[in-house]
Write a protein that holds these residues in place. Structure first.
Motif, PDB file in Angstrom:
ATOM      1  N   GLN A  93       0.835  -1.197   0.000  1.00  0.00           N
ATOM      2  CA  GLN A  93       0.000   0.000   0.000  1.00  0.00           C
ATOM      3  C   GLN A  93       0.869   1.246   0.000  1.00  0.00           C
ATOM      4  OE1 GLN A  93      -0.787  -2.217   2.941  1.00  0.00           O
ATOM      5  NE2 GLN A  93      -1.990  -3.423   1.492  1.00  0.00           N
ATOM      6  N   VAL A  94       0.347   2.313  -0.581  1.00  0.00           N
ATOM      7  CA  VAL A  94       0.967   3.639  -0.532  1.00  0.00           C
ATOM      8  C   VAL A  94      -0.139   4.592  -0.102  1.00  0.00           C
ATOM      9  CG1 VAL A  94       2.189   5.439  -1.793  1.00  0.00           C
ATOM     10  CG2 VAL A  94       2.549   3.035  -2.408  1.00  0.00           C
ATOM     11  N   LEU A  95       0.004   5.219   1.062  1.00  0.00           N
ATOM     12  CA  LEU A  95      -1.100   5.982   1.622  1.00  0.00           C
ATOM     13  C   LEU A  95      -0.628   7.288   2.234  1.00  0.00           C
ATOM     14  CD1 LEU A  95      -2.079   4.478   5.066  1.00  0.00           C
ATOM     15  CD2 LEU A  95      -0.271   3.475   3.683  1.00  0.00           C
ATOM     16  N   GLU A  96      -1.624   8.100   2.612  1.00  0.00           N
ATOM     17  CA  GLU A  96      -1.421   9.381   3.292  1.00  0.00           C
ATOM     18  C   GLU A  96      -0.525  10.304   2.470  1.00  0.00           C
ATOM     19  OE1 GLU A  96      -2.247   8.017   7.876  1.00  0.00           O
ATOM     20  OE2 GLU A  96      -0.174   7.995   7.192  1.00  0.00           O
ATOM     21  N   ARG A  97      -0.832  10.402   1.186  1.00  0.00           N
ATOM     22  CA  ARG A  97      -0.159  11.313   0.266  1.00  0.00           C
ATOM     23  C   ARG A  97      -1.166  12.303  -0.319  1.00  0.00           C
ATOM     24  NH1 ARG A  97       3.251   6.962   1.440  1.00  0.00           N
ATOM     25  NH2 ARG A  97       5.271   7.178   0.429  1.00  0.00           N
ATOM     26  N   TRP A  98      -0.657  13.424  -0.848  1.00  0.00           N
ATOM     27  CA  TRP A  98      -1.468  14.246  -1.730  1.00  0.00           C
ATOM     28  C   TRP A  98      -1.606  13.480  -3.047  1.00  0.00           C
ATOM     29  CZ3 TRP A  98      -4.127  17.644   0.582  1.00  0.00           C
ATOM     30  CH2 TRP A  98      -3.597  18.496   1.565  1.00  0.00           C
ATOM     31  N   VAL A  99      -2.841  13.281  -3.489  1.00  0.00           N
ATOM     32  CA  VAL A  99      -3.100  12.425  -4.640  1.00  0.00           C
ATOM     33  C   VAL A  99      -4.011  13.136  -5.626  1.00  0.00           C
ATOM     34  CG1 VAL A  99      -4.005  10.200  -5.425  1.00  0.00           C
ATOM     35  CG2 VAL A  99      -2.944  10.373  -3.179  1.00  0.00           C
ATOM     36  N   ALA A 100      -3.675  13.026  -6.892  1.00  0.00           N
ATOM     37  CA  ALA A 100      -4.569  13.402  -7.983  1.00  0.00           C
ATOM     38  C   ALA A 100      -4.694  12.176  -8.868  1.00  0.00           C
ATOM     39  CB  ALA A 100      -4.013  14.584  -8.774  1.00  0.00           C
ATOM     40  N   ALA A 101      -5.891  11.577  -8.901  1.00  0.00           N
ATOM     41  CA  ALA A 101      -6.082  10.306  -9.601  1.00  0.00           C
ATOM     42  C   ALA A 101      -7.226  10.416 -10.592  1.00  0.00           C
ATOM     43  CB  ALA A 101      -6.360   9.179  -8.606  1.00  0.00           C
ATOM     44  N   ALA A 102      -7.015   9.878 -11.787  1.00  0.00           N
ATOM     45  CA  ALA A 102      -8.051   9.796 -12.809  1.00  0.00           C
ATOM     46  C   ALA A 102      -8.448   8.339 -12.973  1.00  0.00           C
ATOM     47  CB  ALA A 102      -7.553  10.366 -14.134  1.00  0.00           C
ATOM     48  N   GLY A 103      -9.747   8.072 -13.146  1.00  0.00           N
ATOM     49  CA  GLY A 103     -10.236   6.712 -13.291  1.00  0.00           C
ATOM     50  C   GLY A 103     -11.117   6.560 -14.508  1.00  0.00           C
TER      51      GLY A 103
ATOM     52  N   PRO B 252     -16.333  -4.578 -16.985  1.00  0.00           N
ATOM     53  CA  PRO B 252     -15.715  -5.129 -15.763  1.00  0.00           C
ATOM     54  C   PRO B 252     -14.334  -4.564 -15.462  1.00  0.00           C
ATOM     55  CG  PRO B 252     -15.403  -6.662 -17.555  1.00  0.00           C
ATOM     56  CD  PRO B 252     -16.231  -5.527 -18.115  1.00  0.00           C
ATOM     57  N   ALA B 253     -13.822  -3.654 -16.273  1.00  0.00           N
ATOM     58  CA  ALA B 253     -12.449  -3.155 -16.115  1.00  0.00           C
ATOM     59  C   ALA B 253     -12.441  -1.731 -15.594  1.00  0.00           C
ATOM     60  CB  ALA B 253     -11.698  -3.234 -17.440  1.00  0.00           C
ATOM     61  N   THR B 254     -11.536  -1.468 -14.662  1.00  0.00           N
ATOM     62  CA  THR B 254     -11.315  -0.125 -14.131  1.00  0.00           C
ATOM     63  C   THR B 254      -9.828   0.181 -14.179  1.00  0.00           C
ATOM     64  OG1 THR B 254     -13.206  -0.256 -12.624  1.00  0.00           O
ATOM     65  CG2 THR B 254     -11.523   1.366 -12.101  1.00  0.00           C
ATOM     66  N   LEU B 255      -9.483   1.301 -14.801  1.00  0.00           N
ATOM     67  CA  LEU B 255      -8.088   1.736 -14.908  1.00  0.00           C
ATOM     68  C   LEU B 255      -7.923   3.049 -14.168  1.00  0.00           C
ATOM     69  CD1 LEU B 255      -5.269   1.233 -16.210  1.00  0.00           C
ATOM     70  CD2 LEU B 255      -6.040   2.660 -18.118  1.00  0.00           C
ATOM     71  N   GLU B 256      -6.896   3.119 -13.307  1.00  0.00           N
ATOM     72  CA  GLU B 256      -6.604   4.332 -12.547  1.00  0.00           C
ATOM     73  C   GLU B 256      -5.154   4.753 -12.778  1.00  0.00           C
ATOM     74  OE1 GLU B 256      -8.441   4.031  -8.313  1.00  0.00           O
ATOM     75  OE2 GLU B 256      -7.826   2.018  -8.936  1.00  0.00           O
ATOM     76  N   ALA B 257      -4.936   6.053 -12.853  1.00  0.00           N
ATOM     77  CA  ALA B 257      -3.588   6.611 -12.946  1.00  0.00           C
ATOM     78  C   ALA B 257      -3.501   7.785 -11.987  1.00  0.00           C
ATOM     79  CB  ALA B 257      -3.273   7.054 -14.361  1.00  0.00           C
ATOM     80  N   ALA B 258      -2.353   7.960 -11.319  1.00  0.00           N
ATOM     81  CA  ALA B 258      -2.258   8.992 -10.292  1.00  0.00           C
ATOM     82  C   ALA B 258      -0.881   9.626 -10.270  1.00  0.00           C
ATOM     83  CB  ALA B 258      -2.578   8.406  -8.919  1.00  0.00           C
ATOM     84  N   LEU B 259      -0.860  10.887  -9.852  1.00  0.00           N
ATOM     85  CA  LEU B 259       0.338  11.603  -9.463  1.00  0.00           C
ATOM     86  C   LEU B 259       0.240  11.865  -7.967  1.00  0.00           C
ATOM     87  CD1 LEU B 259       0.617  14.260 -12.322  1.00  0.00           C
ATOM     88  CD2 LEU B 259       1.918  12.140 -12.104  1.00  0.00           C
ATOM     89  N   PHE B 260       1.370  11.788  -7.265  1.00  0.00           N
ATOM     90  CA  PHE B 260       1.357  12.006  -5.819  1.00  0.00           C
ATOM     91  C   PHE B 260       2.750  12.403  -5.362  1.00  0.00           C
ATOM     92  CE2 PHE B 260       2.186   7.565  -6.660  1.00  0.00           C
ATOM     93  CZ  PHE B 260       3.153   7.180  -5.751  1.00  0.00           C
ATOM     94  N   ASN B 261       2.867  12.781  -4.086  1.00  0.00           N
ATOM     95  CA  ASN B 261       4.164  13.087  -3.494  1.00  0.00           C
ATOM     96  C   ASN B 261       4.771  11.817  -2.920  1.00  0.00           C
ATOM     97  OD1 ASN B 261       1.933  13.550  -1.430  1.00  0.00           O
ATOM     98  ND2 ASN B 261       3.731  13.319  -0.110  1.00  0.00           N
ATOM     99  N   GLY B 262       6.082  11.635  -3.061  1.00  0.00           N
ATOM    100  CA  GLY B 262       6.704  10.403  -2.606  1.00  0.00           C
ATOM    101  C   GLY B 262       6.958  10.327  -1.118  1.00  0.00           C
ATOM    102  N   ASP B 263       7.085  11.454  -0.422  1.00  0.00           N
ATOM    103  CA  ASP B 263       7.530  11.418   0.975  1.00  0.00           C
ATOM    104  C   ASP B 263       6.485  10.812   1.890  1.00  0.00           C
ATOM    105  OD1 ASP B 263       6.374  14.104   0.164  1.00  0.00           O
ATOM    106  OD2 ASP B 263       6.232  14.289   2.340  1.00  0.00           O
TER     107      ASP B 263
END
Length: 448
Positions: A185-195, A200-211
């Motif tokens: 898991q990668v959590l507790e970040r600033w996230v901008a995600a498009a879905g 039956p298929a869902t595709l997500e892409a996101a930009l976020f901060n690594g820290d």
């Protein structure tokens, strides 16, 4: 071999640090933190009646009072504690005809377990052999979703979970966190995600901060870090209640907040089952994860399988896990904490943890109060063996086999859990937003 004395180990330079940690603070089981105000207003919102038209809102609370005993811990000792863990307030609301969904989760672990929670093999954010407290604002996301015929599109913004890997362990049956939490898991970040969801298929892409967060009250770095990391996740729901998942993430310097640390390249594959078997509710998850760090010099792998089966208000569950974790340089004052800031030269080696965990619970409901209480008993048996480097579990713990026992009560209110649920006993599948929210990813039903 007999474990060495505590005083000798605390003075060994290779296991210590030049900057001692402050003393461990005592846990505070009851204390109100200002972060509660983030959802205090939501708790006063009346829940919609059955069949009520949109807009809609739902709220809930969840916590676990648990007594845990681990044997051994560092220096061959035994440790036991009674703590309130996973204390959370949830809030969800839908407006604009349900197209805009707001999600908020307040996590108060920074108040009830500031020195962490005893957990076999746990590591991350400077804690070792103890699970770290999460940040007070665990989720604060807004998702805008619309449909164009059979296609659904969404945009999600805020602080929360990155579309990568599997569900947060807080949403799963076992109290004990898996060792692979920071691999899967990668959590507790600033996230901008498009879905994008088609059939039956869902595709997500996101930009976020690594820290990663360094303490419960800390916010992610927005300036200079947001957008330095990316993820992509594909979900397939061939039939109702079955989900296949594959994802990849490139995380920039997660362990060093200013950005001077090593990068991680992460992969995850999983299959999830949440539908009845032989007339009884059943849940199963099989997942594989791999994280490569320092240009492939360190590679951490994980294989996990868990399941749960329910009868009436009762539940049986089991988890098998084999995960490789980094062994970091410990601080002088506290053997449960590792040196920070984390750089590649502070990893002393890799240890493979193999853990069997099993438990049983039985739920009770007070319908008039919308409250639930679920007593449980859970035990774990683990082995830890070195695979790379100079870290020796035999010398550090006095052995390579470990036992843990937990007894406690799951407490829920509102939408904070259902004793009959086997997949998500706290009633809240965290980390799914927009078209990937639970109802959409597993059949694309309405989120409410």
């Amino acid at each position: 071999m007999d474990p060495p004395a505590r005083a000798v180990h605390l003075s060994v330079p290779t296991l210590g640090a030049s900057h001692p940690e402050p003393p461990i603070r005592r846990s505070r089981i009851v204390r109100i933190h200002p972060a509660v105000l983030a959802l205090a207003g939501a708790l006063a919102v009346p829940l919609p009646a059955a069949g009520q038209a949109r807009p809609w809102a739902s709220v809930g609370a969840h916590a676990i009072l648990a007594y845990t005993r681990n044997d051994p811990v560092p220096f061959g000792e035994t440790a036991a504690e009674l703590k309130l863990v996973q204390p959370m307030l949830f809030g969800r609301a839908g407006v604009l005809g349900g197209r805009l969904v707001l999600v908020g989760t307040v996590n108060l672990e920074g108040e009830t377990m500031p020195d962490g929670e005893l957990s076999l093999g746990a590591w991350g954010e400077g804690y070792v052999d103890r699970r770290h407290p999460h940040t007070y604002v665990h989720e604060a996301m807004a998702s805008l979703t619309d449909r164009l015929g059979p296609t659904a599109l969404s945009l999600s913004l805020g602080k929360g979970f990155v579309p990568f890997g599997t569900d947060d362990p807080m949403s799963r049956p076992t109290l004990r966190y898996p060792v692979n939490h920071h691999l899967s898991q990668v959590l507790e970040r600033w996230v901008a995600a498009a879905g994008l969801a088609i059939g039956p298929a869902t595709l997500e892409a996101a930009l976020f901060n690594g820290d990663e967060p360094e303490r419960p009250g800390q916010w992610p770095r927005l300036g200079g870090r947001f957008g330095d990391s990316q993820s992509l996740r594909l979900l397939l729901a061939p039939i109702a209640g079955v989900e296949l998942q594959g994802s990849h993430a490139q995380v920039r310097s997660p362990e060093h907040r200013p950005g001077a640390g090593t990068d991680q390249f992460k992969w995850s594959l999983s299959a999830r089952w949440d539908r009845p078997l032989a007339g009884h509710p059943a849940y199963g998850l099989v997942e594989w994860a791999r994280t490569s760090e320092a240009d492939g010099f360190f590679i951490f792998r994980s294989l996990l399988a868990e399941g749960a089966w329910g009868w009436g208000p009762g539940r049986l569950y089991y988890r098998f896990e084999r995960t490789e974790r980094p062994e970091e340089e410990r601080t002088t004052a506290n053997p449960f904490r590792s040196q920070r800031p984390h750089l590649e030269n502070s990893i002393l080696g890799i240890t493979r943890w193999t853990i069997h965990t099993a438990g049983v619970s039985r739920g009770f409901v007070a319908p008039g109060l919308r409250a639930r209480i679920t007593p449980f008993v859970e035990g774990s048996y683990a082995t830890a063996r070195p695979t790379l480097g100079v870290f020796d579990p035999q010398a550090w713990y006095g052995g390579e086999t470990f036992w843990a026992l937990s007894v406690g009560l799951r407490l829920g209110w509102g939408d904070g859990g259902d004793p009959r649920a086997v997949a998500s006993p706290n009633g809240h599948r965290m980390g799914r937003y927009g078209v990937a929210a639970a109802g959409d990813a597993m059949g694309h039903h309405s989120q409410h």
